[in-house]
Structure formats: C-alpha cells, structure tokens
Design a protein around this motif. Structure first.
Motif, short mmCIF file in Angstrom:
data_model
loop_
_atom_site.label_atom_id
_atom_site.label_comp_id
_atom_site.label_asym_id
_atom_site.label_seq_id
_atom_site.Cartn_x
_atom_site.Cartn_y
_atom_site.Cartn_z
N GLY A 83 0.82 -1.20 0.00
CA GLY A 83 0.00 0.00 0.00
C GLY A 83 0.85 1.25 0.00
O GLY A 83 1.98 1.26 -0.49
N PHE A 84 0.30 2.32 0.59
CA PHE A 84 0.94 3.64 0.53
C PHE A 84 2.40 3.64 0.94
O PHE A 84 3.25 4.17 0.25
CB PHE A 84 0.19 4.63 1.42
N LEU A 85 2.72 3.06 2.08
CA LEU A 85 4.09 3.14 2.59
C LEU A 85 5.06 2.30 1.76
O LEU A 85 6.21 2.67 1.60
CB LEU A 85 4.15 2.73 4.06
N ALA A 86 4.59 1.18 1.24
CA ALA A 86 5.46 0.32 0.43
C ALA A 86 5.83 1.01 -0.88
O ALA A 86 6.82 0.66 -1.51
CB ALA A 86 4.75 -1.01 0.14
N GLU A 87 5.03 2.00 -1.26
CA GLU A 87 5.26 2.72 -2.51
C GLU A 87 5.80 4.13 -2.26
O GLU A 87 5.78 4.96 -3.15
CB GLU A 87 3.94 2.80 -3.29
N ASN A 88 6.28 4.37 -1.04
CA ASN A 88 6.70 5.71 -0.66
C ASN A 88 8.22 5.79 -0.58
O ASN A 88 8.82 5.30 0.39
CB ASN A 88 6.07 6.08 0.69
N PRO A 89 8.86 6.43 -1.56
CA PRO A 89 10.32 6.52 -1.51
C PRO A 89 10.82 7.34 -0.33
O PRO A 89 11.95 7.15 0.12
CB PRO A 89 10.68 7.19 -2.84
N ASN A 90 9.97 8.22 0.21
CA ASN A 90 10.39 9.04 1.35
C ASN A 90 10.62 8.20 2.60
O ASN A 90 11.54 8.47 3.37
CB ASN A 90 9.36 10.14 1.62
N LEU A 91 9.80 7.18 2.81
CA LEU A 91 10.02 6.30 3.97
C LEU A 91 11.28 5.47 3.77
O LEU A 91 12.07 5.30 4.70
CB LEU A 91 8.81 5.40 4.23
N ALA A 92 11.48 4.96 2.57
CA ALA A 92 12.70 4.19 2.29
C ALA A 92 13.94 5.06 2.54
O ALA A 92 14.92 4.62 3.17
CB ALA A 92 12.68 3.69 0.85
N ARG A 93 13.88 6.29 2.09
CA ARG A 93 15.00 7.21 2.29
C ARG A 93 15.20 7.55 3.77
O ARG A 93 16.32 7.60 4.26
CB ARG A 93 14.74 8.49 1.48
N ALA A 94 14.10 7.77 4.49
CA ALA A 94 14.18 8.09 5.92
C ALA A 94 14.79 6.93 6.70
O ALA A 94 15.56 7.16 7.64
CB ALA A 94 12.79 8.43 6.46
N CYS A 95 14.47 5.72 6.32
CA CYS A 95 15.07 4.55 6.97
C CYS A 95 16.58 4.55 6.76
O CYS A 95 17.35 4.38 7.71
CB CYS A 95 14.47 3.26 6.42
N ASP A 96 17.00 4.76 5.52
CA ASP A 96 18.44 4.81 5.21
C ASP A 96 19.14 5.87 6.06
O ASP A 96 20.19 5.61 6.65
CB ASP A 96 18.67 5.11 3.73
N GLU A 97 18.54 7.05 6.13
CA GLU A 97 19.14 8.16 6.87
C GLU A 97 19.22 7.86 8.37
O GLU A 97 20.14 8.32 9.05
CB GLU A 97 18.35 9.44 6.63
N ALA A 98 18.26 7.08 8.89
CA ALA A 98 18.23 6.76 10.31
C ALA A 98 19.02 5.50 10.65
O ALA A 98 19.10 5.12 11.82
CB ALA A 98 16.78 6.60 10.77
N GLY A 99 19.58 4.84 9.65
CA GLY A 99 20.33 3.61 9.90
C GLY A 99 19.43 2.42 10.19
O GLY A 99 19.84 1.46 10.84
N ILE A 100 18.21 2.47 9.67
CA ILE A 100 17.25 1.38 9.84
C ILE A 100 17.10 0.70 8.48
O ILE A 100 16.99 1.37 7.45
CB ILE A 100 15.88 1.93 10.30
N VAL A 101 17.10 -0.62 8.47
CA VAL A 101 16.96 -1.35 7.22
C VAL A 101 15.53 -1.23 6.72
O VAL A 101 14.58 -1.46 7.46
CB VAL A 101 17.36 -2.83 7.39
#
Length: 120
Positions: A83-101
């Motif tokens: 759904g929405f989050l799986a298709e959201n590049p901003n969450l993927a990027r935020a995870c990378d920036e926070a050191g979360i896989v």
C-alpha cells in the motif's frame, strides 16, 4: 538477520508479517492509531506503539513518527506491508538516513516504478 522488526501497516497484512516474523524467531513491533487500539495486529505483535489519532494521515502515514517509534523500540528494520508506505520513496530514504533497514526496494526503484518509461 534481525532481532526486531517494526511492521508499518495494520490489519490482515500486518498479522501475516507478524506471524512470519514469529516463525523466523524475530520479535515484532506493531504500530496503531487510537481507532485501532484493540485491533488483532496489535494483540499479536510482541510490542505495540501508539502513533496518533484515528485518521491515517495523522498516524500511519507520519514517516517521522514511524522512524521515532522504530528507534525507541530498538527495531533494526521496517517492513511496510503493502500500500501507501510500500510505494513511498520518502520512507525508504528516511530509513536509510536513520540507519534502519528498509525491507523493500530502494527509494530510486520506487521512484522509477512511478514512471512507466523509467520502469521499463
């Protein structure tokens, strides 16, 4: 392998992810809105954290809050379900920036899939 994963979804998909994590010996962290306080995915997870009020725009879709909860819970990864989050590049990027896989495709792939030409 991870020891703990935050499931950034609700309902049946979250229940399925939580069940799979349990089978793999990985602890699960559920998130919920005030409206979903008693939902099954909340009860099935090893831990659960309140995100905010009922509307998804004020809870489930708040990327900064998801990252904060993952950090507070000690989750090493975030699974968006679908759904929405799986298709959201901003969450993927935020995870990378926070050191979360981020358990999903990289932000660049998500962005490319938004364009038929780029996806090909």
């Amino acid at each position: 392998m991870f020891s703990k994963v935050l499931v950034a979804n609700r309902g049946e998909i979250a229940i399925r992810v939580v069940r799979t994590l349990r089978e793999m010996g990985i602890a699960s962290v559920a998130v919920y809105s005030e409206a979903d306080r008693e939902a099954l995915h909340v009860r099935r997870a090893d831990e659960a954290f309140l995100l905010g009020p009922g509307p998804a725009t004020e809870s489930y879709l708040k990327i900064d809050k998801l990252i904060q909860v993952a950090q507070e819970a000690g989750a090493e990864a975030i699974h968006p379900g679908y759904g929405f989050l799986a298709e959201n590049p901003n969450l993927a990027r935020a995870c990378d920036e926070a050191g979360i896989v981020w358990i999903g495709p990289p932000a660049t792939a998500i962005e490319a899939m938004g364009s038929k030409t780029g996806a090909r």
